[in-house]
Every structure is written in C-alpha cells, then in structure tokens.
Design an enzyme around this catalytic site. Structure first.
Site, PDB file in Angstrom:
ATOM      1  CG  HIS A   1      -0.118   0.108   2.526  1.00  0.00           C
ATOM      2  ND1 HIS A   1       0.244   1.303   3.081  1.00  0.00           N
ATOM      3  CD2 HIS A   1       0.416  -0.853   3.323  1.00  0.00           C
ATOM      4  CE1 HIS A   1       0.952   1.083   4.182  1.00  0.00           C
ATOM      5  NE2 HIS A   1       1.081  -0.219   4.343  1.00  0.00           N
ATOM      6  CG  ASP A   2      -0.333   4.391   1.118  1.00  0.00           C
ATOM      7  OD1 ASP A   2      -1.099   5.148   0.514  1.00  0.00           O
ATOM      8  OD2 ASP A   2      -0.677   3.717   2.118  1.00  0.00           O
TER       9      ASP A   2
END
Ligand SMILES: CC(C)(COP(=O)(O)OP(=O)(O)OC[C@H]1O[C@@H](n2cnc3c(N)ncnc32)[C@H](O)[C@@H]1OP(=O)(O)O)[C@@H](O)C(=O)NCCC(=O)NCCS
Length: 214
Positions: free
Chosen positions: A142-143
């Site tokens: 994520h991210d």
C-alpha cells in the site's frame, strides 16, 4: 470496438520483447522495435522486428500512434523517455499493465509510460511516476511510490509506504522494509534487505543492506 493503437517499442533486447508481449496482450498492435544504433544489436536483441534507428521515428510519423520504453535501466529510461517526449510532444506513452498483474486500478496513480509486468502484485494507493517500471513478479505494498524512471526488478518486495525516488533501482529479489525512502539514483543490490533509508546515489548490498565499498 476501437481499432488497436499502433505502438513502437524503444529498444530490442529482452525487456523490449517482454514489453511487446505485454502490449499485445493489452490490445496494442506492435509495429516493431527502434534502436539507438543498428550496428550494435546484441545477442538478446530481436533480429526480426527491428524497424530502424531513431531516425525511423522521424521519417515514419504516420506509421505509429504511441511509444513504449523497452529499456530496463533507470538512467536510460529517463534519458530516452524525456528526449523523445520532448521531440514528439503529440505522441502517447500508454501505461502498460500485464493482464496477470494484480493492482487496484481504482486507487492507483500511473504516469505516462509506466509499466507493470506479469504477475506483479500491487495493492492500494500505488503510485508510479512517468516511465517507472515494476518488473515481473515484484510486489508493491500500500502507498508504495516509484518516482520517475525507477526500476524495481523481478521478484523484489517493496513494503507499504516505501518511497523510491527518481532514477533509483531495486535489484531482483531485494526486500525493503516499510516506510523507508530510497534516494534518487540509488541502487539496491539483488537479494539485499533494506532496513534503513538509502542515501541518494548510494549502492547498498547484503542482509541487512550496507553501502558497498569500492
Ligand atoms: C549491487 C550492484 C548494483 C553492484 O553493481 P556493480 O557496482 O557493477 O558491482 P560489481 O559487479 O562490480 O561487484 C562488486 C562487488 O560487489 C559484490 N556484489 C555485487 N552485487 C552484489 C549483491 N547484489 N549482493 C552482494 N554482493 C554483491 C560483487 O560480488 C563484488 O564483490 P568483490 O569485489 O568482493 O568480488 C549489482 O551487482 C546488482 O545487484 N544489481 C541488480 C541487478 C538486477 O537486479 N538485475 C536483474 C535484471 S532483470
């Protein structure tokens, strides 16, 4: 149904041929490969599908609609991508995502010329800037943010929240712990485990990764 767009690939080596495979699966009509120098084709370069050198692009502008980088090193991706984007400002640099890659397209931010290879698993809020390359079988948590021209090589594992700055490279099978920053132009060796931020331009290897001494 729209007709397939005609795509020319820059480079003719192994990654160029993999890019052609991905592009065809994405519905592009691959016209062929264009190389910097016809007299310098290497053993892994396509012999059959080379159209010419970069002058071909100038003289055959009506023969293609889009360009893709078939180049696997960050510095060359940035140099060639930026040079040709400036020379042909009207040309499209499509995002190529292999159909076997898993990525949340709803939250992803993929810049022009970004590439996501076969079997990549990338989750939510992923960002790839222009010409960034997530090569086959790597994972992006994520991210994760890959800056312009960044190359993440096959099978590397990039944990959540990691930022890899412009022109950096992560070697095959390397791992980075979460929320770290890999500086611009840095190189992480194959198989390394990155446990701390990496300074811009540094080369780190090993487990845990340490700066390589000359
Ligand atoms: C780390 C790296 C960038 C260094 O490249 P380089 O500066 O040209 O390094 P060299 O090949 O000259 O090797 C220098 C020394 O580092 C060692 N070394 C190189 N890569 C290493 C690695 N990944 N892990 C541990 N040691 C490494 C070499 O064994 C050599 O040691 P020695 O001097 O004791 O013999 C490179 O080896 C690497 O791992 N690149 C990633 C490549 C990749 O992922 N390819 C996949 C393409 S799809």
């Amino acid at each position: 149904m729209k007709p397939p767009r005609r795509l020319v690939i820059l480079g003719a080596g192994g990654h160029a041929r993999e890019t052609a495979w991905t592009a065809e699966l994405c519905g592009f009509d691959v016209v062929g490969f264009v190389v910097t120098a016809l007299d310098r084709l290497g053993p892994y370069d396509s012999k059959a599908r080379v159209l010419g050198d970069y002058a071909w692009l100038e003289h055959n502008r009506t023969e293609y609609d889009a360009l893709a980088l078939g180049i696997g090193t960050p510095a060359a991706r940035l140099r060639v991508g930026r040079e040709l984007a400036a020379r042909f400002p009207d040309i499209d640099w499509p995002v190529l995502v292999h159909p076997t890659a898993i990525i949340d397209r709803g939250t992803a931010n993929l810049g022009p010329g970004a590439y996501v290879g076969a079997g990549v698993v990338a989750t939510v809020d992923i960002r790839l800037d222009a010409f960034a390359l997530a090569n086959f079988g790597c994972t992006l948590g994520h991210d994760a943010h890959l800056g312009a021209g960044v190359v993440v090589n096959p099978g590397a594992n990039i944990s959540g929240g990691v930022v890899i700055e412009e022109g950096a490279q992560v070697g095959t099978g390397a791992k980075t712990l979460q929320y770290l920053r890999i500086g611009a132009g840095a190189s992480v060796g194959a198989g390394a485990v990155v446990t701390r931020d990496v300074a811009p331009g540094a080369v780190v290897v090993g487990v845990p990764a340490r700066q390589k001494t000359a």
